[in-house]
Design a protein around this motif. Structure first.
Motif, PDB file in Angstrom:
ATOM      1  N   THR A 100      73.006  31.817  73.727  1.00  0.00           N
ATOM      2  CA  THR A 100      72.218  32.873  73.097  1.00  0.00           C
ATOM      3  C   THR A 100      72.488  34.187  73.804  1.00  0.00           C
ATOM      4  O   THR A 100      72.312  34.293  75.017  1.00  0.00           O
ATOM      5  CB  THR A 100      70.714  32.549  73.146  1.00  0.00           C
ATOM      6  OG1 THR A 100      70.465  31.330  72.436  1.00  0.00           O
ATOM      7  CG2 THR A 100      69.904  33.667  72.502  1.00  0.00           C
ATOM      8  N   SER A 101      72.931  35.163  73.041  1.00  0.00           N
ATOM      9  CA  SER A 101      73.229  36.493  73.580  1.00  0.00           C
ATOM     10  C   SER A 101      72.032  37.407  73.363  1.00  0.00           C
ATOM     11  O   SER A 101      71.529  37.530  72.247  1.00  0.00           O
ATOM     12  CB  SER A 101      74.472  37.064  72.896  1.00  0.00           C
ATOM     13  OG  SER A 101      74.733  38.373  73.341  1.00  0.00           O
ATOM     14  N   GLU A 102      71.583  38.042  74.432  1.00  0.00           N
ATOM     15  CA  GLU A 102      70.448  38.979  74.359  1.00  0.00           C
ATOM     16  C   GLU A 102      70.907  40.330  74.896  1.00  0.00           C
ATOM     17  O   GLU A 102      71.314  40.440  76.054  1.00  0.00           O
ATOM     18  CB  GLU A 102      69.257  38.455  75.156  1.00  0.00           C
ATOM     19  CG  GLU A 102      68.016  39.328  75.025  1.00  0.00           C
ATOM     20  CD  GLU A 102      66.830  38.731  75.768  1.00  0.00           C
ATOM     21  OE1 GLU A 102      67.001  38.359  76.951  1.00  0.00           O
ATOM     22  OE2 GLU A 102      65.726  38.626  75.167  1.00  0.00           O
ATOM     23  N   LYS A 103      70.853  41.348  74.062  1.00  0.00           N
ATOM     24  CA  LYS A 103      71.314  42.677  74.434  1.00  0.00           C
ATOM     25  C   LYS A 103      70.302  43.712  73.950  1.00  0.00           C
ATOM     26  O   LYS A 103      69.626  43.504  72.940  1.00  0.00           O
ATOM     27  CB  LYS A 103      72.687  42.983  73.819  1.00  0.00           C
ATOM     28  CG  LYS A 103      73.795  42.000  74.215  1.00  0.00           C
ATOM     29  CD  LYS A 103      75.095  42.339  73.501  1.00  0.00           C
ATOM     30  CE  LYS A 103      76.187  41.348  73.881  1.00  0.00           C
ATOM     31  NZ  LYS A 103      76.534  41.444  75.318  1.00  0.00           N
ATOM     32  N   TYR A 104      70.233  44.826  74.662  1.00  0.00           N
ATOM     33  CA  TYR A 104      69.367  45.895  74.183  1.00  0.00           C
ATOM     34  C   TYR A 104      69.849  47.238  74.720  1.00  0.00           C
ATOM     35  O   TYR A 104      70.540  47.317  75.750  1.00  0.00           O
ATOM     36  CB  TYR A 104      67.912  45.664  74.593  1.00  0.00           C
ATOM     37  CG  TYR A 104      67.601  45.892  76.057  1.00  0.00           C
ATOM     38  CD1 TYR A 104      67.295  47.163  76.543  1.00  0.00           C
ATOM     39  CD2 TYR A 104      67.599  44.833  76.963  1.00  0.00           C
ATOM     40  CE1 TYR A 104      67.002  47.365  77.891  1.00  0.00           C
ATOM     41  CE2 TYR A 104      67.298  45.025  78.299  1.00  0.00           C
ATOM     42  CZ  TYR A 104      67.006  46.297  78.754  1.00  0.00           C
ATOM     43  OH  TYR A 104      66.723  46.494  80.090  1.00  0.00           O
TER      44      TYR A 104
END
Length: 208
Positions: free
Chosen positions: A134-138
């Motif tokens: 799972t890729s989480e970016k912000y």
């Protein structure tokens, strides 16, 4: 046999002349009576394979010859129990009140990391599963007189966003994959939930 019609208390077989009724099943514990008829008159014709239950032999009125009979007279119908069904837990749908609470939790956590003073805050957030992970970016920024400053989201803010994603809004069958958020100093805010492959993740995919 051309037709089988069931009525309360009577089962009527309509047959063509010279036909043999095959595999006739009667399952009843009341006074149902199979009756052979041709043009609404009583007739006799062969029955091959009568099955089921009857209260007594007199209830059968379709006898030329009967072969392969498995009739059981004088017994009531044994209704099989309803098979166990898999217990289904209804998918939880977030109500409007739930969504509002989760959104307010995110805003409260976000403001803890926004330096004063500011005119507006913008957040681009992505959380997308691909490649077995799972890729989480912000990207988060606050603005003052068009001067932009980076904002580091707190763990509480990220957890609030994850909670929003895991509870789809009412009417939505799938979770959103990225969002755009905007908050101004007057307290007006907007969540824009979006779907599909997020743009930052798409760039990462293209680079591999």
């Amino acid at each position: 046999m051309s037709r089988f019609q069931e009525r309360p208390g009577r089962a009527r077989l309509h047959a063509l002349g010279g036909a043999t009724a095959a595999d006739v099943g009667v399952h009843s514990s009341n006074t149902a009576k199979p009756a052979a008829s041709d043009s609404d008159t009583t007739c006799l014709f062969p029955v091959d394979g009568l099955q089921g239950t009857l209260l007594d032999a007199s209830r059968l009125n379709a006898t030329g010859t009967v072969t392969g009979s498995t009739r059981v007279h004088g017994q009531s119908v044994a209704i099989p129990p309803v098979p166990d069904t898999t217990r289904i837990t209804p998918e939880r749908r977030t109500t409007g009140a739930d969504m509002l609470e989760l959104q307010e939790q995110f805003i409260e956590a976000l403001l803890e990391s926004v330096p004063e003073p500011w005119e507006r805050v913008e957040v681009h957030y992505e959380r997308y599963a691909w490649g077995g992970d799972t890729s989480e970016k912000y990207i988060a920024n606050c603005f003052l007189h068009e001067q932009r400053s980076d904002v580091d989201l707190t763990l509480e803010a990220l957890e609030a966003l994850q909670a929003l994603q895991e509870h789809p809004p009412a009417g939505q069958r799938e979770a959103w994959t990225w969002l755009l958020f905007r908050l101004d100093a007057e307290g007006k805010y907007h969540f824009d939930y979006r779907y599909g492959v997020p743009p930052l993740v798409a760039k990462e995919m293209a680079a591999q």
